[in-house]
Every structure is written in C-alpha cells, then in structure tokens.
Design an enzyme around this catalytic site. Sequence first.
Site, short mmCIF file in Angstrom:
data_model
loop_
_atom_site.label_atom_id
_atom_site.label_comp_id
_atom_site.label_asym_id
_atom_site.label_seq_id
_atom_site.Cartn_x
_atom_site.Cartn_y
_atom_site.Cartn_z
N HIS A 25 0.83 66.61 13.07
CA HIS A 25 0.05 65.82 12.21
C HIS A 25 -1.00 65.84 11.52
O HIS A 25 -1.80 66.00 11.16
CB HIS A 25 -0.66 65.08 13.48
CG HIS A 25 -1.73 64.01 13.52
ND1 HIS A 25 -1.27 62.55 13.78
CD2 HIS A 25 -3.06 63.77 13.15
CE1 HIS A 25 -2.21 62.16 13.40
NE2 HIS A 25 -3.23 62.62 13.43
N ASP B 240 6.49 68.44 19.69
CA ASP B 240 6.80 68.83 17.66
C ASP B 240 7.14 67.00 17.09
O ASP B 240 8.24 66.65 16.71
CB ASP B 240 7.87 69.41 17.71
CG ASP B 240 7.66 69.43 15.38
OD1 ASP B 240 6.48 69.22 15.38
OD2 ASP B 240 8.80 69.92 15.34
N GLU C 219 -2.12 68.06 15.72
CA GLU C 219 -2.41 68.19 14.32
C GLU C 219 -3.06 69.49 14.20
O GLU C 219 -2.71 70.69 14.93
CB GLU C 219 -3.70 67.59 14.99
CG GLU C 219 -4.89 67.29 13.43
CD GLU C 219 -5.66 66.25 13.70
OE1 GLU C 219 -6.31 65.07 12.78
OE2 GLU C 219 -6.14 65.81 14.88
#
Length: 559
Positions: free
Chosen positions: A503, A528, A537
């Site tokens: 992310h 993922d 993230e």
Amino acid sequence: MRLTFLLTLLTLGLVAHAADKPLNLTPGAAIRVNSIGFLPTSTKQATALATAKTFRVLRIDSTGEQEVFSATASAPLQTATTDTRETLRTLDFSAVTEPGRYLIEVPDLGRSAPFTIGNDLWNVPFTTVTRAMYLWRCGTEVTGTHNGVTYHQHACHLADGWLDHVGGGHTRRASTGGWHDAGDYNKYVVNAGVTVGLMLKALEHFPNRISALNLGIPESANTTPDLLDEIRWELEWLFTMQLEDGRVYHKLSSPDFRFWGPAANDKDPRYLAPWGTNATAHFTAMMAAAARHFRAHDAAFADRCLKAAELSWACLLKHPQQIDPDQSAFQTGGYGAPDHSARLWAAAELWETTGDAAVLREFEIRASKVAFSENGPGWGDVNDLGLATYLRSGHTTKESDPRNPALVRRLTDDLIAHADRAVTTAASNSHSRPLGVERQDWSWGCNGNVAGQTLQLHLADRLHPDPRYRETALLALGHLFGRNYHGRSYVTGLGANPPQHPHDRRGEPAWPGYLVGGAWPDGRSWVDELGSYERNEIAINWNAALIYALAAFVEPAAK
C-alpha cells in the site's frame, strides 16, 4: 485508519476486499525458512508441514548441488501453533556452519527458498532498508537502483505548507523536506518521534557496526555517518514545525488521502495542523538526543538541536496538562495518544544531554509509574526509548551515579522479565516468533512490533549478557524474512517472494526496502494487495524498527 479513509479507498477501487468478504488467503507454504539466512554459529531452523518426516540440506553453487546434511524432523508441534491453526514440524540444521548458499529439501513437500550462511549476510538488508528512508525523502529529487530496476522521484511538495487551520490565514510557512510518512505522502511529528528515536538508538547501541557503512546517499562523501545524515533530513523539516515559543505543530497534511500517483504530481494543498503537547514532547526528545549524536560531527548543528529542545521543554513545563490539536479539518492520520510517555522520553534525552538535575527528577517521577512495553516502542508509547536512555546513561561511573538506585533495579528487573518472556515465546512458537509475550499477538502493524521488540532484547543483553537474547533477536528477523505461514519475506525487494503490491502511493514496481504491516487478526491473514492498507501498508516507524533490528548483526568492514 478512520472510516473516511476506507470510504475513499473503496471509491477509488483500491480496497481489494470488503469487510463482509473473506480475505483472499493463500495456503500456507510447505517449508518456511529465513530466506536471508543464518550466521555460521547461530541456531538454524525451518518450519514445515506435519507430513515432513525427514529432510536434507543441499549446498548450491556454480558446480551444482551437494547434500551436506540430513536429519529427522521434530515431533509434530500442535499446542504452540494456535496462531496459524496447523500441525507443524521443526527442521533443525544448526550443525551446518560452512558459509555458502543452501536450500532445504523435504520428500513429498518440495524445496525451500534458498538462503545464505555467512557473517555479512545482514549487510545488504540493512543498507537496503536504511536507504529506503532516503527514497522516502520529500521535497527533493531521489533516485536509486535495486536488482537492476531504477526508482526515481522528481522533487515534490514544494509548496508546504499552508497556515489556514492554525490561525495564520491563507499564507504559506516554508516547511519542505522530511520523509513521507507511510503509504501516504503526509508528514507527522509524532510518528517521526519513534522513527528518529529508534534510528538514533541503532547508532548508539551499534556504532562500530554501522557508523562507517556507506549507504550511497547524497551526503555519503562527508565524514558524518550516513545514518546520521539521513536523520538530519528529517530534523531539518522538524525545525520548521516549531513555533517561536517552543510549541510544535502536530502534522503537515493534505485534508484527506485522496491523491494516488507519483509524489511530484500531488497538487493537493497541504496544511499545518494545530500544535499539541504530544508533538512538542516528541520534538523535544528527538532534538535533545540528536544534539548528543551530532556533537562530534557538527557542533553548530548540535547546538541548534539543543536550543530547540530546551525551548520546547520550557513550553511543556508551562503546559503541564495535555493539549490535543483540533484536527477536525483533516481526515488523515490523527496520531493521537496520551502525552505521558513522550514527556518521559523527552526528560530522559534532555537529562542525558545536559545533566540537568531538575530534568532527572521530572523523569524519575514519571518513570516510577511505568514499565517496559509489552510490544516494544511505538508511536503511541515511547517509554522504552526513555527507559533505555536512563538505564544506559553515560552519567554513571563506579564512583558516582545520580540515578535513583531503587528505580534502576525495578526497571532493570522489568526489562529482564520482558526479554525472558520473549525468549520463552519464541521457543514455544512454531515459527519462533518472539512477539506476544504470553499470548499470540497479531495486530495492525505487528511486523513493526516484531522488529521493535528487539530493542528490549539487546538492551537486556547489555545489562545482563545472555546469548539467548541475541539469538531471539535473530529469530525475530527470521520470522520477518520468511519463517512465517506464507513462507515469504515481508520486506519489499529482499528475500524470497517479497511483497509486490504494498500500500504505497508511488505505485509499482514495489520500491525496495520497506517492511509491510503484516498479518492480523491471526498469522494467516496477510495479503499482498495494494488496497490492504491494514495489512500491507509501509511506514517510517516500522522501517526504523527494522533498521534497529538489522544493525545489531551488520558485519563491520575490515580496516
């Protein structure tokens, strides 16, 4: 994250799974091993599915493959695997010590990812993860090459930042520089705190291992350690967040998380958020600690850091009650937390830098009410950073110690108890994951906790040397680099099958050297996927924790 952030992502089509749909989980890997590798004399283990009865270790080189070791797997592990709800076995090949490249083969299960045995195998991961901080720089052009791929960012966010929400009208205060915080491009003082704190602790605890390492950043040609130069990039931005009376603005942010794409294309206006005591205390701690580290390299900059720290400390004394900023104009990261631990850390660093007895008294009053964290330092709890500074103070000698001896004993005992529980947890976990103390702990960003908990292990090892602490710190790295349910590295660009879709608003291919948040609410639940901000993230505080964890095992260059 706030619900508004989730709604924004859903609108943009960037959330790959809604709350009422199951995660797109992949089956667990058959053989799970630290895909970076092992020091020659360390414990070497992998985890495999229960059908593994025997295994062999193959050395691989330019001449082919050669069996160097074979053995029987452990008895099935059932009681200690509630985190992944599997029956597993341990493969122990600690007898293999010769440096080289290897893999594990298990009949009917296949082969593991390849890994290295050697003394310097952690140097490249440390350099890559630390250089990732440079690639996060805001307000400047950055470029880097990793595994043949070149990553480039044009100068970005040169209009930072507007004063509309802090009573300054629509005027601009120059506040460029610093690091982008995470998957977003905003900049937050509170999260900078634990980040800078852990990076400085890496230099403090392992100077002989990392001070001379060339990270290939623009400042590498000077005589200052590269890691310290990288920290300075953040400090120069932090100076712009301090007001003339010592108050510190909480963050510099766009109103929401709307923009996706190259940072230089982000034209959303970015605003300063009102000041708060939490940001002011974090700022004080960072500047006071930095003053010590820069003293030998740039005395004028050290003086500047100390002056800023003392100004903000005076502000904190004038405002003994917590003041939280009004963030109603923002939907971005709030980073709200009680300011007690930040004030404690600020007192510890300012005392260590100045020796001021009044500051020491303030610290000890606060420290008498706290203990070490269950999961290591985090942006909302930086007690560990302050307690670590206090317990390893340079103000102590055989003849003199200004600290409260009863408090020193209690905190030391508490630290050792935490480190011992981490050792026990790793020993009872099928993947040798040390996090969780007496429970299996999976939470948002838990990979950062796995790395950050090594601070307690190395601090304990310095106060009460025990090889189990250092070994457990290695096991933490092993989990992050492949000995986990997925059999994958959780760090972009490093190890086996690393994340390809973190992310990260810079997009793909994945920029190298970033630790993703990790699985939760259990050890299976990681994906993922770009939209999975709650599991995939990246963030400066998690990378800083990994920088610290890796620094302990860097092999210094021969002189």
